[in-house]
Design a protein around this motif. Structure first.
Motif, PDB file in Angstrom:
ATOM      1  N   SER A 264      -2.758   7.881   9.026  1.00  0.00           N
ATOM      2  CA  SER A 264      -1.502   7.575   8.362  1.00  0.00           C
ATOM      3  C   SER A 264      -1.776   7.050   6.951  1.00  0.00           C
ATOM      4  N   PRO A 265      -1.350   7.757   5.910  1.00  0.00           N
ATOM      5  CA  PRO A 265      -1.538   7.260   4.541  1.00  0.00           C
ATOM      6  C   PRO A 265      -0.895   5.892   4.321  1.00  0.00           C
TER       7      PRO A 265
ATOM      8  N   LEU B  25      -3.186   3.203   5.626  1.00  0.00           N
ATOM      9  CA  LEU B  25      -4.332   3.053   4.741  1.00  0.00           C
ATOM     10  C   LEU B  25      -3.956   2.270   3.489  1.00  0.00           C
ATOM     11  N   ARG B  26      -2.771   2.527   2.946  1.00  0.00           N
ATOM     12  CA  ARG B  26      -2.337   1.816   1.745  1.00  0.00           C
ATOM     13  C   ARG B  26      -2.143   0.329   2.018  1.00  0.00           C
ATOM     14  N   VAL B  27      -1.684  -0.020   3.224  1.00  0.00           N
ATOM     15  CA  VAL B  27      -1.475  -1.427   3.571  1.00  0.00           C
ATOM     16  C   VAL B  27      -2.782  -2.210   3.488  1.00  0.00           C
ATOM     17  N   GLY B  28      -3.874  -1.597   3.923  1.00  0.00           N
ATOM     18  CA  GLY B  28      -5.150  -2.307   3.955  1.00  0.00           C
ATOM     19  C   GLY B  28      -5.979  -2.169   2.699  1.00  0.00           C
TER      20      GLY B  28
ATOM     21  N   ALA C 127      -8.800  -3.441   9.660  1.00  0.00           N
ATOM     22  CA  ALA C 127      -9.649  -2.704  10.601  1.00  0.00           C
ATOM     23  C   ALA C 127      -9.327  -1.212  10.570  1.00  0.00           C
ATOM     24  N   ILE C 128      -8.051  -0.878  10.556  1.00  0.00           N
ATOM     25  CA  ILE C 128      -7.641   0.527  10.511  1.00  0.00           C
ATOM     26  C   ILE C 128      -8.158   1.184   9.239  1.00  0.00           C
ATOM     27  N   PHE C 129      -7.993   0.476   8.103  1.00  0.00           N
ATOM     28  CA  PHE C 129      -8.445   1.031   6.827  1.00  0.00           C
ATOM     29  C   PHE C 129      -9.951   1.264   6.832  1.00  0.00           C
ATOM     30  N   ASN C 130     -10.718   0.243   7.219  1.00  0.00           N
ATOM     31  CA  ASN C 130     -12.171   0.334   7.132  1.00  0.00           C
ATOM     32  C   ASN C 130     -12.755   1.339   8.110  1.00  0.00           C
ATOM     33  N   ALA C 131     -12.234   1.368   9.338  1.00  0.00           N
ATOM     34  CA  ALA C 131     -12.737   2.325  10.314  1.00  0.00           C
ATOM     35  C   ALA C 131     -12.434   3.753   9.880  1.00  0.00           C
ATOM     36  N   SER C 132     -11.241   3.960   9.312  1.00  0.00           N
ATOM     37  CA  SER C 132     -10.859   5.308   8.884  1.00  0.00           C
ATOM     38  C   SER C 132     -11.660   5.758   7.673  1.00  0.00           C
TER      39      SER C 132
ATOM     40  N   ILE D 109      -8.944  17.312   6.168  1.00  0.00           N
ATOM     41  CA  ILE D 109      -7.983  17.451   5.071  1.00  0.00           C
ATOM     42  C   ILE D 109      -6.724  18.167   5.542  1.00  0.00           C
ATOM     43  N   MET D 110      -6.909  19.230   6.338  1.00  0.00           N
ATOM     44  CA  MET D 110      -5.747  19.943   6.871  1.00  0.00           C
ATOM     45  C   MET D 110      -4.893  19.019   7.732  1.00  0.00           C
ATOM     46  N   GLY D 111      -5.554  18.183   8.540  1.00  0.00           N
ATOM     47  CA  GLY D 111      -4.818  17.241   9.377  1.00  0.00           C
ATOM     48  C   GLY D 111      -4.041  16.233   8.553  1.00  0.00           C
ATOM     49  N   ILE D 112      -4.673  15.703   7.480  1.00  0.00           N
ATOM     50  CA  ILE D 112      -3.984  14.729   6.618  1.00  0.00           C
ATOM     51  C   ILE D 112      -2.777  15.365   5.944  1.00  0.00           C
ATOM     52  N   VAL D 113      -2.939  16.595   5.466  1.00  0.00           N
ATOM     53  CA  VAL D 113      -1.837  17.302   4.807  1.00  0.00           C
ATOM     54  C   VAL D 113      -0.672  17.509   5.767  1.00  0.00           C
TER      55      VAL D 113
END
Length: 340
Positions: free
Chosen positions: A72-73, A76-79, A147-152, A195-199
């Motif tokens: 989830s972008p 990621l932005r939150v962390g 944790a979500i940000f760093n693990a991802s 990348i396809m999954g993120i898009v």
């Protein structure tokens, strides 16, 4: 015990105890795959009537597609802002671990244990695990967005950093190791699906999140196939003939020792930097974990020969089991401490 409660039998009690410390069917299945590969290696080596190795290759791309789909972008932005935490976690994962293992090569060079050392070095170069890191941080009352940000981010960085670490060693010892070819395969088989999954996250991300337990089972099945075929190759070529039970026990002891060494070093670093409790917990659990998923799937690309992959994967499999056990106990202790 109340009047309506019945005493647990031995097997249910053992299952409940295993669940409390983080052990599950998957760890038992990993062991079963090794035993099955020892008893029946032909199925994993033969390409007829179906090649399990090719099936695993396609499964790797599907795993990373769904991984990107669940990224989830917004989360990621939150962390993103907590840069000190991110630096500590990523340096622990990709610098501290390898630097602890790299100097030991001198003691194992030109010995039967050198391949086991290579497996430990491969473990040290891997990214952090995602799901169990976030779960442990949640149990211990840590910084979950961090944790979500760093693990991802660790998982994405590992696609590039792990081959670079391994290339420093393998290019000097393996003529067939071609860094350009390796990075090309990783880009096609791993990075492109992510990348396809993120898009496509905005369209199918909610579906992937709703079905993450089913997708996790798919991930685990592919990992089991990779482990089985890898050990089939190793057993068929008698790669384990030079190792004793004592070697494996020493390896297990070294793996739990490595976990607690890194745990202690990260704890000391976070205290020196004045981290609050939540960030300290997140740094410890994200920085000390290693990903079995990345270890198994990337081994298909980094070690295309196949015959030594079973030995290469042995340290990460042992570390995976021991890190779950140790981290579960520590996380629950931290949760009790926070409650008090």
């Amino acid at each position: 015990m109340t009047k309506n409660q019945q005493p647990l039998g031995l097997i249910p009690r053992a299952g409940a105890m295993a669940a409390r410390v983080g052990l599950d069917w998957f760890l038992l299945a990993l062991i079963s795959m090794i035993v099955l590969a020892y008893l029946w290696p032909e199925l994993g080596v033969d390409r007829e009537p179906i090649s399990l190795g090719d099936l695993a290759n396609y499964g790797v791309s599907v795993i990373f597609f769904f991984y990107g789909l669940r990224l989830s972008p917004e989360k990621l932005r939150v962390g993103l802002s907590n840069w000190k935490l991110h630096v500590v976690v990523q340096l622990s994962t990709f610098v501290l671990f390898p630097l602890l293992i790299l100097p030991l090569h001198t003691f194992f060079e030109d010995t039967p244990q050198e391949l086991l050392w290579l497996g430990v070095f491969y473990l040290a170069a891997l990214p952090s695990t995602v799901s169990s890191s976030v779960v442990m941080v949640s149990i211990a009352g840590g910084n979950i967005p961090g944790a979500i940000f760093n693990a991802s981010i660790s998982s994405l960085m590992g696609i590039f950093i792990t081959p670079l670490w391994m290339g420093l060693f393998l290019t000097a010892n393996t003529e067939s190791f071609d860094m350009g070819s390796i990075m090309g395969k990783l880009a096609l088989q791993v990075l492109l699906p992510v990348i396809m999954g993120i898009v496509l996250h905005r369209f199918w991300g909610e579906f992937a999140e709703r079905n993450k337990s089913r997708l996790r089972i798919f991930d685990q099945i592919i990992i089991l196939i990779i482990v089985y075929t890898s050990f089939c190759e190793s057993f068929a070529r008698e790669m384990f003939s030079g190792y004793s039970v004592g070697d494996i026990l020493i390896l297990g002891t070294a793996m739990i020792g490595l976990f607690f060494l890194v745990y202690g070093l990260i704890l000391g670093i976070t205290k020196l930097l004045g981290f609050n409790r939540e960030n300290q917990v997140t740094a410890i659990f994200c920085g000390s974990k290693k990903s079995l998923v990345h270890g198994t799937v990337m081994s298909k690309v980094l070690f295309p020969g196949g015959n030594m992959v079973g030995i290469i994967l042995l340290p990460i499999m042992i570390y995976h089991a021991l890190q779950l056990l140790a981290a579960s106990i520590i996380a629950k202790a931290e949760a009790r401490k926070a409650a008090d």
